[in-house]
Design a protein around this motif. Structure first.
Motif, PDB file in Angstrom:
ATOM      1  N   MET A 119      29.206  42.210  30.391  1.00  0.00           N
ATOM      2  CA  MET A 119      28.845  43.470  30.924  1.00  0.00           C
ATOM      3  C   MET A 119      29.209  43.600  32.672  1.00  0.00           C
ATOM      4  O   MET A 119      29.340  44.638  33.058  1.00  0.00           O
ATOM      5  CB  MET A 119      27.395  43.714  30.619  1.00  0.00           C
ATOM      6  N   ARG A 120      28.934  42.506  33.251  1.00  0.00           N
ATOM      7  CA  ARG A 120      28.674  42.411  34.638  1.00  0.00           C
ATOM      8  C   ARG A 120      30.059  42.524  35.120  1.00  0.00           C
ATOM      9  O   ARG A 120      30.623  43.192  36.197  1.00  0.00           O
ATOM     10  CB  ARG A 120      28.188  41.171  35.238  1.00  0.00           C
ATOM     11  N   LYS A 121      31.165  41.849  34.433  1.00  0.00           N
ATOM     12  CA  LYS A 121      32.424  41.671  34.870  1.00  0.00           C
ATOM     13  C   LYS A 121      33.142  43.012  34.712  1.00  0.00           C
ATOM     14  O   LYS A 121      33.928  43.795  35.195  1.00  0.00           O
ATOM     15  CB  LYS A 121      33.238  41.024  33.924  1.00  0.00           C
ATOM     16  N   ILE A 122      32.787  44.039  33.409  1.00  0.00           N
ATOM     17  CA  ILE A 122      33.058  45.378  33.210  1.00  0.00           C
ATOM     18  C   ILE A 122      32.705  46.161  34.464  1.00  0.00           C
ATOM     19  O   ILE A 122      33.456  47.003  34.915  1.00  0.00           O
ATOM     20  CB  ILE A 122      32.602  45.862  32.028  1.00  0.00           C
ATOM     21  N   GLN A 172      38.100  49.081  41.271  1.00  0.00           N
ATOM     22  CA  GLN A 172      38.947  50.363  40.997  1.00  0.00           C
ATOM     23  C   GLN A 172      38.498  51.379  42.100  1.00  0.00           C
ATOM     24  O   GLN A 172      39.164  52.054  42.348  1.00  0.00           O
ATOM     25  CB  GLN A 172      39.171  50.586  39.627  1.00  0.00           C
ATOM     26  N   LEU A 173      37.177  51.784  42.006  1.00  0.00           N
ATOM     27  CA  LEU A 173      36.613  52.481  42.929  1.00  0.00           C
ATOM     28  C   LEU A 173      37.219  52.177  44.299  1.00  0.00           C
ATOM     29  O   LEU A 173      37.532  53.328  45.115  1.00  0.00           O
ATOM     30  CB  LEU A 173      35.167  52.754  42.831  1.00  0.00           C
ATOM     31  N   PHE A 194      47.438  40.549  45.627  1.00  0.00           N
ATOM     32  CA  PHE A 194      46.695  41.276  44.431  1.00  0.00           C
ATOM     33  C   PHE A 194      46.917  42.868  44.928  1.00  0.00           C
ATOM     34  O   PHE A 194      45.823  43.640  44.674  1.00  0.00           O
ATOM     35  CB  PHE A 194      45.068  41.107  44.523  1.00  0.00           C
ATOM     36  N   GLN A 195      47.983  43.037  45.158  1.00  0.00           N
ATOM     37  CA  GLN A 195      48.108  44.780  45.506  1.00  0.00           C
ATOM     38  C   GLN A 195      49.147  45.262  44.412  1.00  0.00           C
ATOM     39  O   GLN A 195      50.039  44.553  44.056  1.00  0.00           O
ATOM     40  CB  GLN A 195      48.663  44.917  46.707  1.00  0.00           C
ATOM     41  N   PRO A 196      48.926  46.483  43.822  1.00  0.00           N
ATOM     42  CA  PRO A 196      49.791  47.175  42.883  1.00  0.00           C
ATOM     43  C   PRO A 196      51.324  47.214  43.495  1.00  0.00           C
ATOM     44  O   PRO A 196      51.419  47.433  44.805  1.00  0.00           O
ATOM     45  CB  PRO A 196      49.377  48.239  42.608  1.00  0.00           C
ATOM     46  N   LYS A 197      52.349  46.817  42.813  1.00  0.00           N
ATOM     47  CA  LYS A 197      53.815  46.921  43.288  1.00  0.00           C
ATOM     48  C   LYS A 197      53.998  46.040  44.546  1.00  0.00           C
ATOM     49  O   LYS A 197      55.091  46.152  45.294  1.00  0.00           O
ATOM     50  CB  LYS A 197      54.220  48.475  43.762  1.00  0.00           C
ATOM     51  N   LYS A 198      53.224  44.999  44.622  1.00  0.00           N
ATOM     52  CA  LYS A 198      53.317  43.887  45.626  1.00  0.00           C
ATOM     53  C   LYS A 198      53.343  42.528  45.013  1.00  0.00           C
ATOM     54  O   LYS A 198      53.231  42.421  43.895  1.00  0.00           O
ATOM     55  CB  LYS A 198      52.656  44.080  47.053  1.00  0.00           C
ATOM     56  N   GLY A 199      53.718  41.268  45.659  1.00  0.00           N
ATOM     57  CA  GLY A 199      53.455  40.296  45.174  1.00  0.00           C
ATOM     58  C   GLY A 199      54.250  39.067  46.238  1.00  0.00           C
ATOM     59  O   GLY A 199      54.647  39.312  47.264  1.00  0.00           O
ATOM     60  N   THR A 200      54.238  38.006  45.432  1.00  0.00           N
ATOM     61  CA  THR A 200      54.842  36.844  46.482  1.00  0.00           C
ATOM     62  C   THR A 200      56.473  37.345  46.629  1.00  0.00           C
ATOM     63  O   THR A 200      56.845  37.030  47.959  1.00  0.00           O
ATOM     64  CB  THR A 200      54.941  35.556  45.460  1.00  0.00           C
ATOM     65  N   GLU A 201      57.135  37.819  45.812  1.00  0.00           N
ATOM     66  CA  GLU A 201      58.361  38.319  46.180  1.00  0.00           C
ATOM     67  C   GLU A 201      58.281  39.255  47.536  1.00  0.00           C
ATOM     68  O   GLU A 201      59.296  38.913  48.473  1.00  0.00           O
ATOM     69  CB  GLU A 201      59.351  38.744  44.874  1.00  0.00           C
ATOM     70  N   PRO A 236      31.969  36.308  45.039  1.00  0.00           N
ATOM     71  CA  PRO A 236      31.665  35.813  43.802  1.00  0.00           C
ATOM     72  C   PRO A 236      32.644  35.102  42.806  1.00  0.00           C
ATOM     73  O   PRO A 236      33.641  35.582  42.823  1.00  0.00           O
ATOM     74  CB  PRO A 236      31.051  37.308  42.952  1.00  0.00           C
ATOM     75  N   GLN A 237      32.153  33.938  42.423  1.00  0.00           N
ATOM     76  CA  GLN A 237      33.030  33.056  41.652  1.00  0.00           C
ATOM     77  C   GLN A 237      33.529  33.665  40.314  1.00  0.00           C
ATOM     78  O   GLN A 237      32.672  34.077  39.456  1.00  0.00           O
ATOM     79  CB  GLN A 237      32.568  31.975  41.419  1.00  0.00           C
ATOM     80  N   GLY A 238      34.986  33.919  40.152  1.00  0.00           N
ATOM     81  CA  GLY A 238      35.308  34.272  38.794  1.00  0.00           C
ATOM     82  C   GLY A 238      35.090  35.758  38.459  1.00  0.00           C
ATOM     83  O   GLY A 238      35.411  36.470  37.525  1.00  0.00           O
ATOM     84  N   SER A 239      34.818  36.520  39.648  1.00  0.00           N
ATOM     85  CA  SER A 239      34.492  37.978  39.217  1.00  0.00           C
ATOM     86  C   SER A 239      35.696  38.816  39.690  1.00  0.00           C
ATOM     87  O   SER A 239      36.405  38.336  40.658  1.00  0.00           O
ATOM     88  CB  SER A 239      33.580  38.404  40.327  1.00  0.00           C
ATOM     89  N   PRO A 240      36.233  40.014  38.952  1.00  0.00           N
ATOM     90  CA  PRO A 240      37.107  40.786  39.043  1.00  0.00           C
ATOM     91  C   PRO A 240      37.171  41.537  40.424  1.00  0.00           C
ATOM     92  O   PRO A 240      38.247  41.928  41.026  1.00  0.00           O
ATOM     93  CB  PRO A 240      37.154  41.840  38.001  1.00  0.00           C
ATOM     94  N   ILE A 241      36.109  41.495  41.098  1.00  0.00           N
ATOM     95  CA  ILE A 241      35.834  42.069  42.392  1.00  0.00           C
ATOM     96  C   ILE A 241      36.252  41.287  43.457  1.00  0.00           C
ATOM     97  O   ILE A 241      36.406  42.046  44.719  1.00  0.00           O
ATOM     98  CB  ILE A 241      34.573  42.680  42.679  1.00  0.00           C
ATOM     99  N   SER A 242      36.293  39.939  43.319  1.00  0.00           N
ATOM    100  CA  SER A 242      36.375  38.967  44.443  1.00  0.00           C
ATOM    101  C   SER A 242      37.810  39.005  45.384  1.00  0.00           C
ATOM    102  O   SER A 242      37.691  39.174  46.528  1.00  0.00           O
ATOM    103  CB  SER A 242      36.203  37.658  44.143  1.00  0.00           C
ATOM    104  N   PRO A 243      38.881  39.315  44.599  1.00  0.00           N
ATOM    105  CA  PRO A 243      40.139  39.547  45.576  1.00  0.00           C
ATOM    106  C   PRO A 243      40.172  40.611  46.497  1.00  0.00           C
ATOM    107  O   PRO A 243      40.582  40.496  47.274  1.00  0.00           O
ATOM    108  CB  PRO A 243      41.007  39.663  44.460  1.00  0.00           C
ATOM    109  N   THR A 244      39.555  42.065  45.856  1.00  0.00           N
ATOM    110  CA  THR A 244      39.643  43.137  46.388  1.00  0.00           C
ATOM    111  C   THR A 244      38.608  43.080  47.555  1.00  0.00           C
ATOM    112  O   THR A 244      39.014  43.402  48.938  1.00  0.00           O
ATOM    113  CB  THR A 244      38.792  44.105  45.543  1.00  0.00           C
ATOM    114  N   LEU A 245      37.423  42.493  47.583  1.00  0.00           N
ATOM    115  CA  LEU A 245      36.497  42.033  48.578  1.00  0.00           C
ATOM    116  C   LEU A 245      37.170  41.184  49.671  1.00  0.00           C
ATOM    117  O   LEU A 245      37.126  41.370  50.906  1.00  0.00           O
ATOM    118  CB  LEU A 245      35.029  41.671  48.114  1.00  0.00           C
ATOM    119  N   PHE A 246      37.881  40.166  49.105  1.00  0.00           N
ATOM    120  CA  PHE A 246      38.480  39.090  50.130  1.00  0.00           C
ATOM    121  C   PHE A 246      39.517  39.672  50.798  1.00  0.00           C
ATOM    122  O   PHE A 246      39.570  39.580  52.157  1.00  0.00           O
ATOM    123  CB  PHE A 246      38.892  37.981  49.226  1.00  0.00           C
TER     124      PHE A 246
END
Length: 286
Positions: free
Chosen positions: A1-4, A11-12, A26-33, A110-120
């Motif tokens: 529930m926390r990860k959801i 997303q917000l 971790f950006q849409p339409k971007k990446g290593t390339e 937070p480790q393993g959290s889907p929000i961590s890349p965004t916050l970082f």
């Protein structure tokens, strides 16, 4: 529930906040390339002095209080309140202490959290903004001074004076934020090895002709052509081996065939055809 919940908050944030143009991770339409191509374009525009930088245990050293201050400055009050729930202090027990002494830490996303890349990425934007505030002659092209993929950073300068200034700004940023540069893994790329010394956080950085960034060999001119051609050649050989395995499997079981296929195909996935140098002088077919 926390990860959801944290996925929804992430997303917000993305709906409200526009990340710095130099951030490719971790950006849409971007990446290593895109990160590699961005480096290549910048070098062709005259930025032939580069510093490839690495942060030590980057995600674990983010100061949560400073991060929350940046979130408050950039994001609406309601979303910030949601983020604060994910940034509560982490409790821990001192290992080896028979009394079971407990403590609290305000470091790390937070480790393993889907929000961590965004916050970082929000936290790393403070570095990008500092670099782009430096007064150089490239007014209007400040975002070309650096490329970031999460904690992997490349600084790009037109001369050694600019690069020294950028490295000094990185040193100041680390001192303010509490982050630590892994200087033994950082390097300077330039054709003129007589320049320097280049210092970061008090340490002298090694001057090299080539280094690896996001799995691709780069140099002060962009992508190292000889290494790219060699890697593509190795990938082709592996693909031929995979094809042969499919046609002449013989008595090899399906399970074993799948394991062999994964072993051979994995490195091929790291090769992107569009990274092949367009102006390579190596005309040998691969």
């Amino acid at each position: 529930m926390r990860k959801i919940f944290e996925s929804a908050v992430s997303q917000l944030i993305r709906m409200e906040y526009k990340f710095h143009r130099s951030q490719m991770g971790f950006q849409p339409k971007k990446g290593t390339e895109r990160a590699i191509l961005r480096h290549r374009i910048a070098t062709r525009q005259g930025r032939e002095y580069a510093a490839v930088l690495d942060l030590k245990s980057a995600y674990d050293k983010v100061n949560r209080d400073k991060l929350l201050m940046e979130v408050e400055r950039r994001i609406s009050f309601n979303v910030t309140a949601m983020v604060s729930h994910s940034l509560t202090r982490t409790t821990f027990t001192v290992q080896g202490d028979e009394a079971g002494t407990r403590g609290a830490s305000n470091l790390g996303v937070p480790q393993g959290s889907p929000i961590s890349p965004t916050l970082f990425n929000i936290f790393m934007d403070t570095l990008a903004e500092g670099i782009c505030e430096l007064q150089f002659s490239d007014w209007g092209q400040e975002s070309g001074r650096l490329t970031m993929f999460a904690d992997d950073v490349i600084l790009l300068a037109r001369n050694d004076t600019e690069l020294h200034s950028m490295l000094h700004k990185c040193t100041e940023w680390a001192a303010v934020t509490g982050m630590v540069w892994s200087t033994s893994k950082c390097s300077i790329l330039t054709r003129n090895k007589s320049l320097g010394p280049f210092r970061l956080a008090g340490d002298t950085l090694a001057v090299q002709s080539k280094t690896t960034y996001l799995g691709v060999t780069i140099d002060s001119g962009g992508v190292a052509e000889d290494m790219t051609v060699e890697r593509l050649s190795r990938a082709k050989k592996r693909i031929q081996m995979i094809s042969t395995l499919g046609m002449f499997r013989g008595g090899i079981s399906t399970e074993k065939s799948i394991k062999i296929f994964k072993t051979l195909s994995g490195p091929c996935g790291n090769i992107r055809v569009h990274l092949t140098p367009h102006t390579s002088t190596n005309k040998k077919r691969i």
